[in-house]
Design an enzyme around this catalytic site. Structure first.
Site, PDB file in Angstrom:
ATOM      1  N   GLY A  82      34.491  47.677  44.933  1.00 21.44           N
ATOM      2  CA  GLY A  82      33.302  47.490  44.109  1.00 21.44           C
ATOM      3  C   GLY A  82      32.930  45.891  44.308  1.00 21.44           C
ATOM      4  O   GLY A  82      32.705  45.268  45.175  1.00 21.44           O
TER       5      GLY A  82
ATOM      6  N   TYR B 267      37.668  50.144  25.703  1.00 18.77           N
ATOM      7  CA  TYR B 267      36.958  49.319  26.717  1.00 18.77           C
ATOM      8  C   TYR B 267      36.320  48.090  25.978  1.00 18.77           C
ATOM      9  O   TYR B 267      36.299  46.784  26.383  1.00 18.77           O
ATOM     10  CB  TYR B 267      35.949  49.863  27.459  1.00 18.77           C
ATOM     11  CG  TYR B 267      35.353  49.370  28.602  1.00 18.77           C
ATOM     12  CD1 TYR B 267      36.135  48.692  29.750  1.00 18.77           C
ATOM     13  CD2 TYR B 267      33.947  49.123  28.562  1.00 18.77           C
ATOM     14  CE1 TYR B 267      35.274  48.315  30.633  1.00 18.77           C
ATOM     15  CE2 TYR B 267      33.359  48.439  29.593  1.00 18.77           C
ATOM     16  CZ  TYR B 267      34.061  48.011  30.777  1.00 18.77           C
ATOM     17  OH  TYR B 267      33.635  47.380  31.716  1.00 18.77           O
TER      18      TYR B 267
HETATM   19  N1  LIG Z   1      30.287  48.450  37.770  1.00 19.62           N
HETATM   20  C1  LIG Z   1      29.759  48.088  36.435  1.00 19.62           C
HETATM   21  O1  LIG Z   1      28.954  48.749  36.112  1.00 19.62           O
HETATM   22  C2  LIG Z   1      30.425  47.074  35.578  1.00 19.62           C
HETATM   23  C3  LIG Z   1      29.556  46.804  34.484  1.00 19.62           C
HETATM   24  C4  LIG Z   1      29.997  45.867  33.496  1.00 19.62           C
HETATM   25  C5  LIG Z   1      31.357  45.259  33.907  1.00 19.62           C
HETATM   26  N2  LIG Z   1      31.885  45.450  34.790  1.00 19.62           N
HETATM   27  C6  LIG Z   1      33.053  44.615  35.198  1.00 19.62           C
HETATM   28  O2  LIG Z   1      33.235  44.392  36.560  1.00 19.62           O
HETATM   29  C7  LIG Z   1      34.558  44.249  37.067  1.00 19.62           C
HETATM   30  C8  LIG Z   1      34.689  44.788  38.398  1.00 19.62           C
HETATM   31  O3  LIG Z   1      34.298  46.210  38.309  1.00 19.62           O
HETATM   32  P1  LIG Z   1      33.678  47.094  39.792  1.00 19.62           P
HETATM   33  O4  LIG Z   1      32.639  47.888  39.078  1.00 19.62           O
HETATM   34  O5  LIG Z   1      33.675  46.453  40.783  1.00 19.62           O
HETATM   35  O6  LIG Z   1      35.040  48.361  39.402  1.00 19.62           O
HETATM   36  P2  LIG Z   1      36.067  48.911  40.623  1.00 19.62           P
HETATM   37  O7  LIG Z   1      35.287  49.170  41.851  1.00 19.62           O
HETATM   38  O8  LIG Z   1      36.736  50.043  39.754  1.00 19.62           O
HETATM   39  O9  LIG Z   1      36.941  47.715  40.936  1.00 19.62           O
HETATM   40  C9  LIG Z   1      37.837  47.269  40.217  1.00 19.62           C
HETATM   41  C10 LIG Z   1      39.082  46.590  40.789  1.00 19.62           C
HETATM   42  O10 LIG Z   1      40.220  46.295  39.555  1.00 19.62           O
HETATM   43  C11 LIG Z   1      41.272  46.785  40.284  1.00 19.62           C
HETATM   44  N3  LIG Z   1      42.410  46.928  39.271  1.00 19.62           N
HETATM   45  C12 LIG Z   1      42.352  48.127  38.549  1.00 19.62           C
HETATM   46  N4  LIG Z   1      43.497  48.004  37.872  1.00 19.62           N
HETATM   47  C13 LIG Z   1      44.319  47.193  37.989  1.00 19.62           C
HETATM   48  C14 LIG Z   1      45.411  46.616  37.889  1.00 19.62           C
HETATM   49  N5  LIG Z   1      46.260  47.385  37.124  1.00 19.62           N
HETATM   50  N6  LIG Z   1      46.078  45.682  38.651  1.00 19.62           N
HETATM   51  C15 LIG Z   1      45.351  45.163  39.690  1.00 19.62           C
HETATM   52  N7  LIG Z   1      43.817  45.399  39.719  1.00 19.62           N
HETATM   53  C16 LIG Z   1      43.553  46.507  39.050  1.00 19.62           C
HETATM   54  C17 LIG Z   1      41.061  48.027  41.230  1.00 19.62           C
HETATM   55  O11 LIG Z   1      42.144  48.228  41.949  1.00 19.62           O
HETATM   56  P3  LIG Z   1      42.179  49.670  42.822  1.00 19.62           P
HETATM   57  O12 LIG Z   1      41.179  49.609  43.939  1.00 19.62           O
HETATM   58  O13 LIG Z   1      43.535  49.568  43.215  1.00 19.62           O
HETATM   59  O14 LIG Z   1      41.644  50.628  41.787  1.00 19.62           O
HETATM   60  C18 LIG Z   1      39.789  47.447  41.699  1.00 19.62           C
HETATM   61  O15 LIG Z   1      40.028  46.477  42.786  1.00 19.62           O
HETATM   62  C19 LIG Z   1      35.555  44.918  35.976  1.00 19.62           C
HETATM   63  O16 LIG Z   1      36.164  43.802  35.191  1.00 19.62           O
HETATM   64  C20 LIG Z   1      34.413  45.588  35.138  1.00 19.62           C
HETATM   65  O17 LIG Z   1      34.833  46.047  33.739  1.00 19.62           O
HETATM   66  C21 LIG Z   1      31.215  46.502  35.827  1.00 19.62           C
END
Ligand SMILES: NC(=O)c1ccc[n+]([C@@H]2O[C@H](COP(=O)([O-])OP(=O)(O)OC[C@H]3O[C@@H](n4cnc5c(N)ncnc54)[C@H](OP(=O)(O)O)[C@@H]3O)[C@@H](O)[C@H]2O)c1
Length: 315
Positions: free
Chosen positions: A32, A183
């Site tokens: 992501g 969360y």
């Molecule tokens: N997307 C949204 O709408 C949104 C909105 C608000 C905030 N955010 C924040 O933005 C950030 C990035 O989110 P994203 O949307 O890019 O989500 P994503 O695609 O699910 O990416 C999350 C990343 O975190 C990693 N991760 C999860 N658990 C972990 C662990 N135990 N140790 C190490 N790495 C771990 C995942 O690894 P794996 O690839 O192995 O699963 C992945 O690389 C997050 O902090 C999220 O809360 C996102």
């Protein structure tokens, strides 16, 4: 100076800015927003140290980014934030090779998972989103201070509006589990950590920012079902429901936080849509809640986090 907004992309935000000579450490680099953040920081000349838990996935993503930008510098490091031993090992390995870090992007996260616990028995969202990053940052702090001026970016979320931090039972040992509340608590913790960290390191040139990236369709939604999406849509104050950004737009506020000269002299603040967020107003989906930037709560969380990870960080 150029003004950016919700539609700006990470590439637009970085245009004309050089990150040559800087080392950027990015967690959650396997998916992501993390991938796009790494890609764009590297395109501006930063050496990007990509950190993720799944080594195979991480190496595949890094190889693809390297293929797209043959002259860029990508490094990789495995780390599972849900295991503090793994965080210790990763930080030790990173410090073996790097005595200076200029940018730390604490981007990894999990959202609304069923009740799960980390290796050290913390609730998964609190343990991964906050505590793992708290320890990782603390262990890298010497290199961050050595590399100053620098910035730490903590990915929070508008989801911080779901809940204040619960100091009495952060890991849900004595209350019913609610995945959205958990969360929200973890994302409030990300903002409080930003406030506490900035206060401790700003005099030495390391500033911290919390970021809400927007709503973006990524793997973050892996634990969501149709009912969850409908609930989030209903909660959205906009008549159009949730308004989604592309991944390129979703990484923009992180990259802006990491690089914009408009943020010089600032820190300990929450950013969204490539702007400094206003205080939250009832009925609006934007803005930062006052409980998330409360300095006393930030200090209380700092002390609790030190106790839980078993190490104090007195910069
Ligand atoms: N997307 C949204 O709408 C949104 C909105 C608000 C905030 N955010 C924040 O933005 C950030 C990035 O989110 P994203 O949307 O890019 O989500 P994503 O695609 O699910 O990416 C999350 C990343 O975190 C990693 N991760 C999860 N658990 C972990 C662990 N135990 N140790 C190490 N790495 C771990 C995942 O690894 P794996 O690839 O192995 O699963 C992945 O690389 C997050 O902090 C999220 O809360 C996102």
């Amino acid at each position: 100076m150029k003004r950016f907004d919700a539609n700006s992309t990470a590439e637009q935000v970085i245009e004309g800015i050089s990150l040559e000579g800087k080392l950027a450490v990015v967690t959650g680099a396997s998916s992501g927003l993390g991938i796009e953040t790494c890609r764009v920081l590297a395109s501006a000349g930063a050496t990007v140290l990509m950190v993720a838990r799944d080594e195979e996935k991480l190496e595949a993503v890094a190889a693809e980014l390297q293929r797209q930008q043959p002259d860029a510098q990508f490094l990789t490091q495995r780390m599972d934030l849900a295991d503090l031993d793994s965080v210790h090992s990763a930080a030790t390995e990173i410090l073996l090779y790097h005595s200076e870090i200029q940018l730390l992007i604490n981007n990894a996260g999990v959202m609304a998972c069923p009740l799960q616990r980390t290796k050290q028995d913390f609730e998964m969202q609190f343990g991964t989103n906050h505590l793992g990053h708290f320890l990782f940052t603390g262990l890298l702090s010497e290199a961050l201070l050595e590399g100053a001026p620098g910035r730490v970016i903590n990915l929070s979320s508008a989801g911080h509006k779901f809940a204040r931090f619960n100091f009495d039972d952060p890991s849900y040992h004595h209350r019913d589990y609610d995945k959205w509340q958990a969360y929200g608590e973890s994302k409030t913790a990300n903002v409080l950590f930003t406030v506490g960290l900035d206060r401790r390191t700003r005099e030495r040139g390391v500033r911290s920012f919390a970021v809400h990236p927007g709503a973006i369709m990524t793997n973050l939604g892996r634990h969501m079902d149709a009912a969850d999406l409908a609930t989030l849509n209903e909660r959205s104050p906009s008549s159009k429901g949730l308004e989604f950004k592309t991944v390129e737009q979703g990484a923009a506020t992180t990259v802006w936080a990491a690089s914009s000269p408009q943020l010089s002299g600032r820190g300990g603040i929450y950013l969204e849509d490539c702007q400094i967020a206003a205080a939250a107003v009832e009925g609006k989906s934007t803005g930062v809640e006052s409980y998330a930037v409360n300095p006393a709560a930030a200090d209380r969380l700092w002390l609790l986090s030190e106790e839980l990870v078993g190490q104090s960080f007195d910069y």
